[in-house]
Design a protein around this motif. Structure first.
Motif, PDB file in Angstrom:
ATOM      1  N   LYS A   9     -19.405 -50.355  14.585  1.00  0.00           N
ATOM      2  CA  LYS A   9     -19.919 -49.146  15.592  1.00  0.00           C
ATOM      3  C   LYS A   9     -18.885 -48.002  15.667  1.00  0.00           C
ATOM      4  N   VAL A  10     -18.089 -47.938  14.950  1.00  0.00           N
ATOM      5  CA  VAL A  10     -17.030 -46.984  15.112  1.00  0.00           C
ATOM      6  C   VAL A  10     -17.200 -45.959  14.033  1.00  0.00           C
ATOM      7  N   ILE A  11     -17.141 -44.643  14.316  1.00  0.00           N
ATOM      8  CA  ILE A  11     -17.342 -43.538  13.473  1.00  0.00           C
ATOM      9  C   ILE A  11     -15.926 -43.324  12.898  1.00  0.00           C
ATOM     10  N   ARG A  12     -15.422 -43.748  11.570  1.00  0.00           N
ATOM     11  CA  ARG A  12     -14.032 -43.318  11.312  1.00  0.00           C
ATOM     12  C   ARG A  12     -14.135 -41.806  10.444  1.00  0.00           C
ATOM     13  N   ASN A  13     -13.189 -41.208  10.637  1.00  0.00           N
ATOM     14  CA  ASN A  13     -13.414 -40.016  10.081  1.00  0.00           C
ATOM     15  C   ASN A  13     -12.363 -39.772   8.972  1.00  0.00           C
ATOM     16  N   ALA A  14     -11.331 -40.727   8.961  1.00  0.00           N
ATOM     17  CA  ALA A  14     -10.267 -40.785   7.585  1.00  0.00           C
ATOM     18  C   ALA A  14     -10.762 -41.852   6.594  1.00  0.00           C
ATOM     19  N   GLY A  15     -10.790 -41.586   5.335  1.00  0.00           N
ATOM     20  CA  GLY A  15     -10.671 -42.396   4.503  1.00  0.00           C
ATOM     21  C   GLY A  15     -11.985 -42.728   4.005  1.00  0.00           C
ATOM     22  N   CYS A  16     -12.114 -43.809   3.100  1.00  0.00           N
ATOM     23  CA  CYS A  16     -13.376 -44.485   2.687  1.00  0.00           C
ATOM     24  C   CYS A  16     -13.777 -45.584   3.406  1.00  0.00           C
ATOM     25  N   LYS A  17     -14.943 -45.627   3.832  1.00  0.00           N
ATOM     26  CA  LYS A  17     -15.568 -46.326   4.922  1.00  0.00           C
ATOM     27  C   LYS A  17     -15.558 -48.036   4.244  1.00  0.00           C
ATOM     28  N   PHE A  18     -15.433 -48.088   2.777  1.00  0.00           N
ATOM     29  CA  PHE A  18     -15.294 -49.304   1.914  1.00  0.00           C
ATOM     30  C   PHE A  18     -14.023 -49.904   1.885  1.00  0.00           C
ATOM     31  N   ALA A  19     -12.972 -49.090   2.114  1.00  0.00           N
ATOM     32  CA  ALA A  19     -11.779 -49.422   1.689  1.00  0.00           C
ATOM     33  C   ALA A  19     -11.000 -50.649   2.007  1.00  0.00           C
ATOM     34  N   ARG A  20     -11.702 -51.091   3.281  1.00  0.00           N
ATOM     35  CA  ARG A  20     -10.814 -52.278   3.751  1.00  0.00           C
ATOM     36  C   ARG A  20     -11.327 -53.514   3.044  1.00  0.00           C
ATOM     37  N   ARG A  21     -12.700 -53.405   2.292  1.00  0.00           N
ATOM     38  CA  ARG A  21     -13.151 -54.486   1.758  1.00  0.00           C
ATOM     39  C   ARG A  21     -13.077 -54.230   0.037  1.00  0.00           C
ATOM     40  N   CYS A  22     -12.544 -53.253  -0.342  1.00  0.00           N
ATOM     41  CA  CYS A  22     -12.576 -52.931  -1.623  1.00  0.00           C
ATOM     42  C   CYS A  22     -11.001 -53.475  -2.487  1.00  0.00           C
ATOM     43  N   PRO A  23     -11.620 -54.355  -3.496  1.00  0.00           N
ATOM     44  CA  PRO A  23     -10.576 -54.729  -4.231  1.00  0.00           C
ATOM     45  C   PRO A  23      -9.626 -53.749  -5.012  1.00  0.00           C
ATOM     46  N   TYR A  24     -10.102 -52.521  -5.195  1.00  0.00           N
ATOM     47  CA  TYR A  24      -9.191 -51.674  -5.849  1.00  0.00           C
ATOM     48  C   TYR A  24      -8.350 -50.544  -4.843  1.00  0.00           C
ATOM     49  N   ALA A  25      -8.690 -50.761  -3.729  1.00  0.00           N
ATOM     50  CA  ALA A  25      -8.244 -49.749  -2.928  1.00  0.00           C
ATOM     51  C   ALA A  25      -6.923 -49.470  -2.759  1.00  0.00           C
ATOM     52  N   LYS A  26      -6.549 -48.157  -2.644  1.00  0.00           N
ATOM     53  CA  LYS A  26      -5.299 -47.727  -2.810  1.00  0.00           C
ATOM     54  C   LYS A  26      -4.786 -46.821  -1.488  1.00  0.00           C
ATOM     55  N   ASP A  27      -3.859 -46.498  -1.198  1.00  0.00           N
ATOM     56  CA  ASP A  27      -3.269 -45.640  -0.153  1.00  0.00           C
ATOM     57  C   ASP A  27      -4.403 -44.454   0.258  1.00  0.00           C
ATOM     58  N   ALA A  28      -4.460 -43.569  -1.083  1.00  0.00           N
ATOM     59  CA  ALA A  28      -5.297 -42.439  -0.723  1.00  0.00           C
ATOM     60  C   ALA A  28      -6.670 -42.890  -0.355  1.00  0.00           C
ATOM     61  N   CYS A  29      -7.250 -44.121  -0.714  1.00  0.00           N
ATOM     62  CA  CYS A  29      -8.609 -44.389  -0.103  1.00  0.00           C
ATOM     63  C   CYS A  29      -8.534 -44.549   1.184  1.00  0.00           C
ATOM     64  N   ILE A  30      -7.578 -44.961   1.856  1.00  0.00           N
ATOM     65  CA  ILE A  30      -7.470 -45.177   3.280  1.00  0.00           C
ATOM     66  C   ILE A  30      -7.399 -43.989   4.045  1.00  0.00           C
ATOM     67  N   GLN A  31      -6.500 -42.916   3.414  1.00  0.00           N
ATOM     68  CA  GLN A  31      -6.092 -41.728   4.002  1.00  0.00           C
ATOM     69  C   GLN A  31      -7.238 -40.586   3.656  1.00  0.00           C
ATOM     70  N   ASN A  32      -8.057 -40.561   2.614  1.00  0.00           N
ATOM     71  CA  ASN A  32      -8.906 -39.433   2.509  1.00  0.00           C
ATOM     72  C   ASN A  32     -10.243 -39.745   2.373  1.00  0.00           C
ATOM     73  N   PRO A  33     -11.264 -39.125   2.926  1.00  0.00           N
ATOM     74  CA  PRO A  33     -12.584 -39.308   2.461  1.00  0.00           C
ATOM     75  C   PRO A  33     -12.970 -39.090   0.887  1.00  0.00           C
ATOM     76  N   PRO A  34     -13.798 -39.959   0.240  1.00  0.00           N
ATOM     77  CA  PRO A  34     -13.967 -39.853  -1.052  1.00  0.00           C
ATOM     78  C   PRO A  34     -14.915 -38.514  -1.170  1.00  0.00           C
TER      79      PRO A  34
END
Ligand SMILES: Nc1ncnc2c1ncn2[C@@H]1O[C@H](COP(=O)(O)OP(=O)(O)O)[C@@H](O)[C@H]1O
Ligand SMILES: [Mg+2]
Length: 327
Positions: free
Chosen positions: A280-305
């Motif tokens: 229900k929350v609009i996230r401004n930062a990072g990739c929306k999938f980062a929390r579930r992504c097996p490949y996620a790196k710091d950059a994915c959490i910080q910057n929108p792809p």
């Protein structure tokens, strides 16, 4: 291209939930862009789990829901134009809904809907002309006029009623049919039957389909193009083959892992079940999938792809193609 059949450009739809002070916003469709050609008919499947924004997208394409931002053009004309010329629009674009038992009133004969579409949208001048058109259209979905005549919705099975829904949509000889989860309420054994009708109509009559589904086995079978939605974003788009053989987004990979393999029988248990991951929350930062992504790196959490162009029309909203090579 000026002559695109369907062009969706930076489309947004925001819903406000609750009051002005305590409430919050949901971006149900978030910056979606898609371009579909008019030179030949296609089936584009829109896949993604429950709450990813598929229905919201479909309702905007059908002119049933206001756009928050961006634009949709169909046959070279924008939705704003179409909403002022609705007859013309609904001759070109027709819906098929998920539940045929609620799409038709139990108190009316199904043929009355067929006549209504034929006469209201000026496809026939009188009842006699309408009857000829309806008879021919029912044949296209494997039904005869006699089978349908004088009957009420509860006298049909879900599969038959969905075929009648397809016939109703076809009466206007549309260019595009938007089908929102048309097989979800139908017995698993009959699903291929319905999507085979889509395929035939595409090939024989040049009708294009926006086929919304979370039944990936049918999407796998009929699609020319696949668009994957995740939390309102279109995270991947491309030719079906390209997407299926070389998924460009980790989320699509995850979805594909749960499809029955070629040669398997399609049964109820094979139907993909995806978690209901509404957020229900609009996230401004990072990739929306980062929390579930097996490949996620710091950059994915910080910057929108950014959307990255791959082979041909294939695109993916994932930094793995630019910032690093996954796996
Ligand atoms: N009329 C509405 N009012 C508020 N929120 C809505 C409305 N319609 C849809 N939503 C929200 O928008 C998101 C996308 O919903 P929807 O388009 O129905 O997804 P899907 O069809 O992929 O399951 C969900 O979080 C849903 O709760
Ligand atoms: Mg839906």
């Amino acid at each position: 291209m000026a002559n695109d059949m369907l062009e969706i450009k930076n489309l947004d739809r925001v819903f406000r939930i609750g009051g002005m002070i305590m409430g919050h916003k949901i971006k149900a469709v978030d910056n979606v862009s898609i371009q579909m050609p008019s030179d030949k008919a296609w089936i584009m499947s829109v896949v993604g789990e429950s709450g990813s924004g598929k229905t919201t997208l479909a309702r905007m394409v059908l002119g049933l829901l206001d756009i928050s931002d961006g634009d949709i053009t169909i046959g070279g004309k924008s939705v704003k134009y179409h909403m002022k010329h609705k007859k013309e629009f609904y001759r070109m674009v027709q819906p098929i809904f998920q539940n045929p038992f609620t799409a038709f009133s139990m108190k009316r004969t199904v043929e009355s809907y067929l006549y209504e579409t034929a006469l209201n949208l000026d496809m026939a001048k009188n009842k006699e002309e309408a009857k000829a058109l309806i008879t021919e259209t029912l044949q296209r979905v494997g039904l005869s006029y006699e089978q349908v005549k004088n009957k009420y919705p509860n006298q049909f099975s879900g599969g038959e009623l969905q075929r009648i829904s397809i016939a109703r949509a076809l009466i206007t000889r549309p260019k595009v049919i938007v089908a929102d989860e048309p097989v979800a309420m139908i017995d698993a054994s009959l699903r291929m039957n319905i999507v085979n009708i889509f395929k035939n109509l595409k090939e024989e009559y040049g009708v294009s389909f926006v086929y919304i589904t979370h039944d990936l086995s049918t999407a796998y079978y009929v699609s020319d193009y696949i668009a994957t939605m995740y939390k309102g974003s279109m995270i991947e788009f491309g030719r079906a083959r390209e997407v299926l053989e070389h998924p460009g987004h980790p989320y699509t990979e995850l979805l594909l892992d749960s499809i029955p393999k070629v040669g398997d029988k399609w049964t109820a248990k094979d139907r993909l079940r995806m978690g209901d991951a509404e957020d229900k929350v609009i996230r401004n930062a990072g990739c929306k999938f980062a929390r579930r992504c097996p490949y996620a790196k710091d950059a994915c959490i910080q910057n929108p792809p950014d959307m990255v162009n791959l082979e041909g029309e294939h695109r993916s909203l994932c930094i793995k193609h630019t910032d690093y090579k996954a796996g």
